[in-house]
Design a protein around this motif. Structure first.
Motif, short mmCIF file in Angstrom:
data_model
loop_
_atom_site.label_atom_id
_atom_site.label_comp_id
_atom_site.label_asym_id
_atom_site.label_seq_id
_atom_site.Cartn_x
_atom_site.Cartn_y
_atom_site.Cartn_z
N GLN A 289 -0.84 15.71 10.37
CA GLN A 289 -0.72 15.13 9.16
C GLN A 289 -0.60 13.67 9.33
O GLN A 289 -0.49 12.93 8.05
CB GLN A 289 0.40 15.90 8.35
N TYR A 290 -0.57 13.00 10.57
CA TYR A 290 -0.29 11.56 10.67
C TYR A 290 -1.75 11.15 11.05
O TYR A 290 -2.36 11.65 11.64
CB TYR A 290 0.51 11.26 11.73
N VAL B 88 1.17 6.86 9.87
CA VAL B 88 1.06 6.99 8.48
C VAL B 88 0.77 8.61 8.25
O VAL B 88 -0.03 9.00 8.74
CB VAL B 88 0.14 6.02 7.71
N ARG B 89 1.76 9.15 7.44
CA ARG B 89 1.41 10.41 6.91
C ARG B 89 0.49 10.44 5.94
O ARG B 89 0.62 9.71 4.83
CB ARG B 89 2.93 11.13 6.42
N ASN B 90 -0.63 11.43 5.91
CA ASN B 90 -1.65 11.72 4.95
C ASN B 90 -0.84 11.82 3.53
O ASN B 90 0.03 12.74 3.50
CB ASN B 90 -2.30 12.70 5.36
N SER B 91 -1.66 11.23 2.70
CA SER B 91 -0.85 11.35 1.55
C SER B 91 -0.99 12.84 0.80
O SER B 91 -0.31 13.18 -0.23
CB SER B 91 -1.60 10.41 0.59
N ASP B 92 -2.01 13.72 1.22
CA ASP B 92 -2.26 15.05 0.62
C ASP B 92 -1.23 15.94 1.44
O ASP B 92 -1.08 17.16 0.93
CB ASP B 92 -3.56 15.39 0.50
N ARG C 233 0.82 -1.13 -0.21
CA ARG C 233 0.00 -0.16 -0.10
C ARG C 233 0.90 1.33 -0.06
O ARG C 233 0.27 2.45 -0.01
CB ARG C 233 -0.97 0.15 1.18
N TRP C 234 1.95 1.36 0.36
CA TRP C 234 3.06 2.30 0.20
C TRP C 234 3.38 2.64 -1.18
O TRP C 234 3.87 1.82 -2.07
CB TRP C 234 4.35 2.03 1.00
N CYS C 235 3.13 3.74 -1.61
CA CYS C 235 3.06 4.42 -3.05
C CYS C 235 3.71 5.57 -3.11
O CYS C 235 3.09 6.50 -2.77
CB CYS C 235 1.76 4.30 -3.79
N GLU D 196 6.89 9.51 5.70
CA GLU D 196 5.83 8.79 5.17
C GLU D 196 5.20 7.79 6.23
O GLU D 196 4.14 7.85 6.57
CB GLU D 196 5.83 7.99 3.82
N ASN E 41 11.98 8.43 4.15
CA ASN E 41 10.56 7.83 3.92
C ASN E 41 10.07 7.01 5.14
O ASN E 41 8.71 7.01 5.42
CB ASN E 41 10.85 6.88 2.65
#
Ligand code: SAM
Length: 237
Positions: free
Chosen positions: A181-182, A209-213, A19-21, A132, A102
């Motif tokens: 943001q996490y 997990v850091r929010n992707s936005d 799921r890490w992208c 991330e 990361n």
């Protein structure tokens, strides 16, 4: 496998998670001690840079050869490059080279820190490095009722605290309130014996997990303050 190996395997599987992208390429491990997690980082093909950091110079210096390429690494080289740096430094301090990592890993570290250092750790990891993902494991004191003679005691002489599941969750919520943001996923390592499920796992694990936005602040003032003990480049195809 013994609990310590279950922890390394669990961390490795989180780093491998599809799921890490994009998948994490640069990883920092704070409190790396005898560098026993390194072979597990090496098993994650998309990791290309690893910083192994511990406050104890003599310890990491003595064990740093554990991060050297082995004969089998030359016989079956990796697809991707792998650069490793073994460093002496404190998680309380921000080193410029950690910026942009990361993933950050802290296995059985926080319980060795005084609470003012835990606060500095939060600033270093969530305020400065802003990875991330960040993975923490720590003993679950609710489990200690199953350990003979451990009631009211810590599992190790150097532990400054051992948190119950409630206390660990409270800490993660405090981090989230300061770093919105996490988000966090709490789990554990080391199943309790049948019939004692209510005490939870032997070690607890928090995956931030850091929010992707969220766009991290790219330039922050910092110097290179950790001491490099050893660096190796592993063979590539
Ligand atoms: N992560 C290791 C593993 O899984 O094998 C075990 C960690 S050991 C229990 C705790 C380590 O944290 C020790 O090696 C200690 O020197 C290190 N440590 C203590 N305070 C630190 C700090 N402020 N910054 C970095 N490392 C620290």
């Amino acid at each position: 496998p013994p609990l310590y190996r279950q922890r390394y395997e669990t961390v490795r599987e989180i780093l491998k998670d599809e799921r890490w992208c994009p998948p994490p390429a640069t990883v920092v491990e704070f409190g790396c001690a005898e560098l026993a997690m390194f072979p597990y980082f090496k098993q994650v093909s998309h990791i290309t840079k690893v910083f192994m950091v511990d406050i104890d110079f003599n310890l990491v210096d003595y064990y740093s050869c554990r991060t050297a390429p082995l004969t089998c690494d030359y016989l079956t080289p990796r697809e991707n490059p792998l650069h490793v740096e073994v460093m002496c430094g404190s998680v309380a301090d921000c080193d410029a080279r950690m910026q942009g990592a990361n993933a950050v890993v802290c296995i059985e570290l926080i319980e060795h820190l005084e609470l003012d250092i835990v606060e500095k750790l939060e600033k270093t990891i969530f305020g400065f490095i802003e990875p991330e993902i960040a993975i923490f494991t720590t003993p679950n004191s609710d489990f200690n009722v199953l350990l003979n003679g451990m009631q009211g005691k810590f599992r190790h002489w150097d532990h400054k605290f051992e948190w119950s599941r409630r206390e660990f969750t409270d800490w993660t919520n405090k981090v989230l309130s300061q770093y919105p943001q996490y988000r966090v996923e709490i789990s554990g390592v080391g199943l309790p014996p049948e019939g004692s499920e209510e005490v939870g796992h032997c070690s607890q694990l928090a995956l931030f997990v850091r929010n992707s936005d969220y766009i991290p602040v790219s330039t922050k003032d910092a110097q290179e303050i950790y001491t490099t003990c050893r660096t190796y480049d592993h063979p590539t195809k």
